[in-house]
Scaffold this motif. Structure first.
Motif, short mmCIF file in Angstrom:
data_model
loop_
_atom_site.label_atom_id
_atom_site.label_comp_id
_atom_site.label_asym_id
_atom_site.label_seq_id
_atom_site.Cartn_x
_atom_site.Cartn_y
_atom_site.Cartn_z
N GLN A 44 -32.35 50.33 107.06
CA GLN A 44 -32.32 51.22 108.21
C GLN A 44 -33.24 52.41 108.01
OE1 GLN A 44 -28.38 52.34 109.43
NE2 GLN A 44 -27.63 50.24 109.40
N GLY A 45 -33.60 52.69 106.78
CA GLY A 45 -34.52 53.79 106.52
C GLY A 45 -35.94 53.41 106.91
N GLN A 46 -36.59 54.28 107.64
CA GLN A 46 -37.93 53.98 108.14
C GLN A 46 -39.01 54.17 107.08
OE1 GLN A 46 -38.36 52.63 111.21
NE2 GLN A 46 -36.14 52.61 111.13
N ASP A 47 -38.69 54.82 105.97
CA ASP A 47 -39.69 55.10 104.95
C ASP A 47 -39.61 54.16 103.76
OD1 ASP A 47 -40.55 57.22 106.49
OD2 ASP A 47 -39.16 58.62 105.54
N LEU A 48 -38.72 53.17 103.80
CA LEU A 48 -38.59 52.26 102.68
C LEU A 48 -39.82 51.36 102.61
CD1 LEU A 48 -36.78 51.14 100.42
CD2 LEU A 48 -35.92 49.47 102.08
N GLN A 49 -40.51 51.41 101.48
CA GLN A 49 -41.72 50.61 101.29
C GLN A 49 -41.58 49.71 100.06
OE1 GLN A 49 -44.20 50.55 103.46
NE2 GLN A 49 -43.29 52.16 104.73
N ASP A 50 -40.37 49.43 99.61
CA ASP A 50 -40.16 48.62 98.42
C ASP A 50 -40.21 47.15 98.80
OD1 ASP A 50 -39.26 48.55 95.51
OD2 ASP A 50 -37.76 47.31 96.48
N THR A 51 -41.30 46.50 98.45
CA THR A 51 -41.46 45.08 98.81
C THR A 51 -40.56 44.18 97.98
OG1 THR A 51 -43.32 44.94 97.26
CG2 THR A 51 -43.83 45.44 99.57
N ASP A 52 -40.16 44.62 96.78
CA ASP A 52 -39.28 43.79 95.97
C ASP A 52 -37.92 43.62 96.62
OD1 ASP A 52 -41.26 43.50 94.09
OD2 ASP A 52 -40.56 45.14 92.82
N THR A 53 -37.41 44.69 97.22
CA THR A 53 -36.13 44.59 97.93
C THR A 53 -36.25 43.65 99.12
OG1 THR A 53 -35.67 46.87 97.28
CG2 THR A 53 -34.28 45.92 98.99
N TYR A 54 -37.36 43.76 99.86
CA TYR A 54 -37.60 42.85 100.97
C TYR A 54 -37.68 41.41 100.49
CZ TYR A 54 -40.47 40.30 104.36
OH TYR A 54 -40.97 39.35 105.22
N ASP A 55 -38.39 41.17 99.41
CA ASP A 55 -38.51 39.81 98.87
C ASP A 55 -37.17 39.30 98.38
OD1 ASP A 55 -41.22 39.83 99.43
OD2 ASP A 55 -41.79 40.52 97.42
N GLY A 56 -36.35 40.19 97.80
CA GLY A 56 -35.04 39.76 97.34
C GLY A 56 -34.16 39.27 98.47
N LEU A 57 -34.12 40.04 99.56
CA LEU A 57 -33.33 39.60 100.71
C LEU A 57 -33.90 38.32 101.31
CD1 LEU A 57 -31.10 40.01 102.78
CD2 LEU A 57 -32.62 41.55 104.04
N ARG A 58 -35.19 38.22 101.34
CA ARG A 58 -35.80 37.02 101.91
C ARG A 58 -35.45 35.78 101.09
NH1 ARG A 58 -41.92 36.54 104.27
NH2 ARG A 58 -41.78 34.37 104.93
N VAL A 59 -35.43 35.91 99.78
CA VAL A 59 -35.05 34.77 98.93
C VAL A 59 -33.59 34.39 99.15
CG1 VAL A 59 -34.71 34.05 96.54
CG2 VAL A 59 -36.80 35.24 97.20
N LEU A 60 -32.72 35.40 99.23
CA LEU A 60 -31.30 35.12 99.47
C LEU A 60 -31.09 34.39 100.79
CD1 LEU A 60 -29.66 38.46 98.25
CD2 LEU A 60 -29.44 36.22 97.18
N LEU A 61 -31.71 34.92 101.86
CA LEU A 61 -31.54 34.28 103.16
C LEU A 61 -32.22 32.91 103.20
CD1 LEU A 61 -32.03 37.26 105.65
CD2 LEU A 61 -29.91 36.23 104.85
#
Length: 771
Positions: A409-426
Motif C-alpha cells: 500500500q506504500g507508494q514509495d516501496l521500491q523493493d523488487t525482492d518483496t515483489y518477486d517473493g509475492l509473485r513466486v508465492l502466488l
C-alpha cells in the motif's frame, strides 16, 4: 594352596547359618532400610492449637486460604500445583474483593508456572488466565504485562517443544486482553520483537534480520526440532496453533501501526487502492471523503448562475458561503468534502518498513513449504479436507495478506525482492485457483471463499505494484463529444495503454476477473439455481480487486467490461434492506464521478464504456429514490450516503458535461416526490418518509441533519434544469417539498432556500398543487 583354602571357606560361608545367641534377637537382613530417626521436636504450624485463626479469612471448600494456595503454587507435586490453580479460581470467584488487594502477589506467583514442565499444570493455568485476565481493567493489568511477557517469551525458547507451543497459547490470551502491550516494539527493541523471534523459532523460519546481512539465517533453536514422548512440535496441530497465533499477532501489530501513523478517523469506504489514478495523495483523500464529510460550522446555500460553453445553456450551480444569519449552522451544498487523512498512507516508514521487508523474506520459505505440503489434501477432488488443514492454509493466507498489503500500500516501496517473493508465492498457488471443495458443505465453502478473496486482493496488489515498479503510468485521455439519437453522450478519446504484463501474470488477472464476475452475479461453484448474496465484508475485500480490473485492462482481453457490467447488475439487483447496498451505492457513485474529477488520471472511463453499461448507470440513478423511500428512517447512514451521491451527481450537471442524461433528471425529480409527500388513493395526502427522518437539536450542529440534507437534494434537483416550465416535473417536486415542511421547523430553512433560488418568483407566483 593358601588361596585354594580361602576360596573353600568363602563358598562355605555362603551357606553357613549364623548361630543365635541368647537374648540378642534375630539379626536384620543385609538389604534392610533403616527408617529410624531422632528429633527433638516436630513443628506443625498449620495445626498448632497455640495459633488463633481469623474466622473472617476467605477459605475454599478445602479450608485453604489465599496464602495457602500461593504456597501450594511452589509445591514439588504437580498435582498439588494444579489443584492450587483450580482452588484459586474458586476462591477469587467467591471472594472477588481479594483481586484488588492481592493482584501483584497473585500474578508474580502465576508467571512462574507458565514454563512448568507438567502439561496439566500449564493447561490449568491457561484456563485460569482465560477466565481471570479479561476480568481486570486494562489500566490495572498494563503494569504487570512486562512481567507476563518476560516469562512467556522465555517459555517460547524452552528446551521442551510442548512448553514452547503452550507459550503461544498464553500469547493468544494476552493478545485478547492487552494487544498493544504484546506488540509494543515489534519492529524495534520491545517485547513484541522477542515475541516474533519466538514465533519464527517455532516455525523454523529464521530469526536473524538486517538489510546488510543478506538472507535470514536460522538459529540453533529454529533449526532443531525436539521430541518428547509422543509429542512433537512439528505436528500439524502444533504448527496450526503457532500459525494462527502468529497471523493474529501480525494483524494486531499492523493495525496498531496504522492507528499510530494515521488519523483516528477511518473511512468506511477505503480508497487507498486508487492512489495511482490521482495526481496526489491530497486529491485522493478529498475524493475518498466525498460522501462522508462533516458539516462546516456555519454555511448557507447561495445560488449563482454560470454559462456552460459546451451546451450553451444556463445551468444553476449550487455554492455555499459562510454567513451569520437566521440559518447559521445549516448544512451547505458546496463544502461536501472535508479532507481527512485515512488509511491510504503507508503504515510502514523507515525502520518499520525495513523490518517488515526482512520479515517477509524470512517467512517466504516457511509459507511456501507449508502450503505445498497441505495443498494435495486441501484441494482433493474426491473428499473435503480436514478442518485442521483448512485452518492452516487460511492462516498462511492471513499472514501473506496482512504483511504484503501493508507493504504494497506504500507508494514509495521500491523493493523488487518483496515483489518477486509475492509473485513466486502466488505462482505456486495459481494452479489451484479458484479454490473449490469436493462436496458442498457450508463451513468449508465459506473458508474457501475467504481463500479466494485473499488471493484476488493479493493478485490486485501484485498488478498495481508491477505497474509502479515498471514505470507504466496511466494516461489522462482527451475528451470529445459523441452525439446519438437517444441523446448526447460525452465520451473520452483514450490513447489505449494496456498494462504490459507477462503471460503468467496476465493469466492470473484473467482468472481473478472471471471469479469476481461470477461472485457478483451470485453464481455458486456447484451450479445452484438460487444466487447467493455477497456480504458487506466480502464486498469490502473485493473493492481493490474490482478497481484493479476496471483500471488495468489487459491486452486482448475484455475483463474490465465484464467486471463493470457485473458490478452494475449487482448494484441494481441488491435489495435495499441488505447492508451491502450502501457499499454498492458508494462504488457506483464514485465510478460515475471519476470522469469529472480534475485530479483523476486513471485509465478507466465510464464515458468510454459500452452503451449497455451507460444505460445501466442511468437506470441505477433513477432507482435511488426508490431505495430512499424503502429505507425511510431505518438506516439513516445509508440514506445519507444516497442523498450525498445524488447531490454530487446533480452538481456535476447533465450531459455532455455531467453524467446524467436529461430524461434521467426528469425521471429522478418525479421519483423524489413520494419521498416528501404521497397522494394515497383512499387516505389522501400523507407525509412521505421525509417526515420520519431524524431531526437534530440545535446543539448538534456538528452532526448531519438528514432532513436539511434532503431539502438540499430537492433544491439542487429543481435547479438542475435550465428553464422551468409548467410541464416540468420540478413543479411537482417543489410543491411536494412545500407540503412536507409546512408547519415544521424546516419550513423557514426551505423558504430561505427558495428566496435564494433564481426561480423563486416563479415558484411563489405560478406553482400550484398538481395533486
Amino acid at each position: 594352596m593358601p588361596s585354594s583354602s580361602r576360596k573353600k571357606k568363602a563358598k562355605a560361608a555362603d551357606f553357613s547359618k549364623a548361630k543365635l545367641k541368647l537374648g540378642k534377637g534375630k539379626r536384620p537382613a543385609d538389604n534392610v532400610i533403616d527408617t529410624s530417626f531422632k528429633a527433638r521436636s516436630i513443628v506443625l504450624p498449620s495445626q498448632s492449637i497455640a495459633v488463633e485463626k481469623d474466622e473472617s479469612t476467605p477459605l475454599t471448600r478445602r479450608k485453604l486460604s489465599f496464602d495457602d494456595l500461593l504456597a501450594h503454587f511452589k509445591h514439588y507435586s504437580a498435582g498439588t500445583r494444579k489443584d492450587a490453580i483450580y482452588s484459586m479460581r474458586e476462591l477469587l470467584n467467591t471472594h472477588p474483593h481479594i483481586i484488588t488487594s492481592s493482584l501483584s502477589t497473585l500474578l508474580a506467583s502465576c508467571v512462574r508456572l507458565i514454563g512448568d514442565e507438567d502439561a496439566h499444570v500449564r493447561k490449568a493455568l491457561l484456563s485460569f488466565f482465560a477466565w481471570f485476565l479479561p476480568l481486570l481493567p486494562l489500566e490495572d493489568l498494563r503494569p504487570h504485562m512486562p512481567m507476563l511477557l518476560l516469562f512467556t517469551t522465555s517459555a517460547q525458547t524452552h528446551i521442551f517443544p510442548e512448553i514452547r507451543v503452550d507459550a503461544v497459547r498464553f500469547l493468544d490470551i494476552f493478545l485478547e486482553v492487552a494487544p498493544d502491550c504484546v506488540v509494543d516494539g515489534w519492529w524495534g527493541d520491545g517485547h513484541g520483537k522477542r515475541v516474533i523471534d519466538g514465533y519464527l523459532g517455532l516455525l523454523s523460519a529464521g530469526t536473524k534480520y538486517g538489510g546488510a546481512e543478506g538472507p535470514a539465517q536460522a538459529t540453533s533453536t529454529a533449526s532443531v526440532v525436539l521430541s518428547r514422548g509422543n509429542y512433537r512440535a512439528d505436528t500439524p496441530q502444533s504448527k496450526l496453533v503457532v500459525l494462527k497465533s502468529f497471523a493474529n499477532f501480525l494483524r494486531v501489530a499492523i493495525d496498531s501501526q496504522q492507528r499510530t501513523g494515521t488519523s483516528s478517523s477511518t473511512p468506511s469506504f477505503p480508497t487507498w487502492y486508487m492512489r495511482r489514478s490521482f495526481n496526489s495523495q491530497q486529491a485522493l483523500d478529498k475524493f475518498g471523503e466525498l460522501f462522508h464529510s462533516q458539516p462546516p460550522a456555519s454555511i448557507v446555500m447561495r445560488w449563482r448562475e454560470s454559462l456552460d460553453s459546451d451546451n450553451c445553456e444556463e445551468d444553476f450551480i449550487c455554492t455555499a458561503e459562510e454567513f451569520s444569519g437566521p440559518s447559521s449552522g445549516i448544512w451547505g451544498l458546496e463544502d461536501l468534502v472535508d479532507p481527512l487523512t485515512g488509511l491510504s498512507e503507508a503504515p510502514f516508514m523507515g525502520t518499520e518498513e525495513t523490518f517488515a521487508i526482512n520479515l517477509a523474506r524470512s517467512l517466504h520459505g516457511t509459507l511456501l513449504a507449508t502450503f505445498l505440503d497441505s495443498a494435495p489434501t486441501l484441494f482433493s477432488p474426491s473428499v473435503n479436507p480436514p478442518e485442521a488443514e483448512v485452518q492452516m492454509v487460511a492462516s498462511i493466507f492471513s499472514i501473506m495478506h496482512t504483511l504484503f498489503c501493508a507493504l504494497f500500500q506504500g507508494q514509495d516501496l521500491q523493493d523488487t525482492d518483496t515483489y518477486d517473493g509475492l509473485r513466486v508465492l502466488l505462482g505456486h498457488i495459481t494452479g489451484y485457483f479458484p479454490f473449490t471443495p469436493a462436496h458442498r458443505e457450508i463451513t468449508i465453502e465459506q473458508a474457501f471463499q475467504g481463500l479466494n478473496i485473499a488471493y484476488c486482493e493479493l493478485t490486485s496488489l501484485l498488478v498495481q505494484t508491477h505497474a509502479r515498479l515498471h514505470g507504466n503510468p496511466a494516461s489522462r485521455p482527451q475528451s470529445h463529444v459523441r452525439n446519438g439519437a437517444a441523446g448526447a453522450l460525452a465520451t473520452r478519446k483514450r490513447s489505449m495503454m494496456p498494462l504490459a504484463l507477462d503471460k503468467k501474470l496476465s493469466g492470473q488477472l484473467q482468472r481473478v476477473g472471471s471469479y469476481v464476475t461470477k461472485l457478483l452475479r451470485g453464481h455458486s461453484s456447484f451450479g445452484a439455481n438460487l444466487p447467493r448474496p455477497v456480504s458487506s465484508a466480502v464486498y469490502l475485500s473485493l473493492l481493490p480487486t474490482i478497481w484493479t480490473l476496471l483500471d488495468q485492462p489487459v491486452e486482448g482481453q475484455d475483463v474490465s467490461a465484464l467486471v463493470l457490467d457485473a458490478a452494475l447488475d449487482h448494484a441494481l439487483l441488491t435489495s435495499s434492506t441488505f447492508a451491502v447496498k450502501k457499499l454498492t451505492v458508494e462504488l457506483v457513485g464514485r465510478v460515475a464521478m471519476l470522469d469529472s474529477e480534475v485530479d483523476y488520471q486513471g485509465h478507466f472511463s465510464l464515458r468510454s464504456s459500452s452503451p449497455d453499461s451507460w444505460d445501466k448507470v442511468q437506470e441505477w440513478v433513477m432507482n435511488l429514490p426508490r431505495v430512499l423511500w424503502e429505507l425511510g428512517s431505518n438506516d439513516s447512514s445509508s440514506s445519507e450516503v444516497i442523498m450525498r451521491v445524488l447531490l454530487c451527481l446533480l452538481k456535476r450537471g447533465t450531459c455532455p458535461s455531467g453524467i446524467l442524461e436529461p430524461q434521467t433528471l426528469v425521471s429522478l425529480c418525479t421519483r423524489l416526490v413520494p419521498f416528501f409527500t404521497i397522494n394515497h388513493p383512499t387516505r389522501g395526502q400523507i407525509p412521505g418518509p421525509f417526515a420520519s427522518l431524524p431531526a437534530l437539536p440545535p446543539s448538534s450542529s456538528h452532526l448531519t441533519d438528514a432532513r436539511r440534507l434532503a431539502l438540499d437534494l430537492a433544491a439542487t434537483a429543481i435547479c438542475a434544469q435550465s428553464v422551468p416550465s409548467p410541464e416540468r416535473c420540478t413543479d411537482t417536486l417543489g410543491w411536494a417539498v412545500e407540503e412536507a415542511v409546512r408547519g415544521t421547523k424546516e419550513q423557514d430553512y426551505w423558504e430561505h432556500v427558495v428566496d435564494a433560488m433564481p426561480m423563486s418568483r416563479y415558484y411563489q407566483n405560478e406553482v400550484k398543487s398538481p395533486l
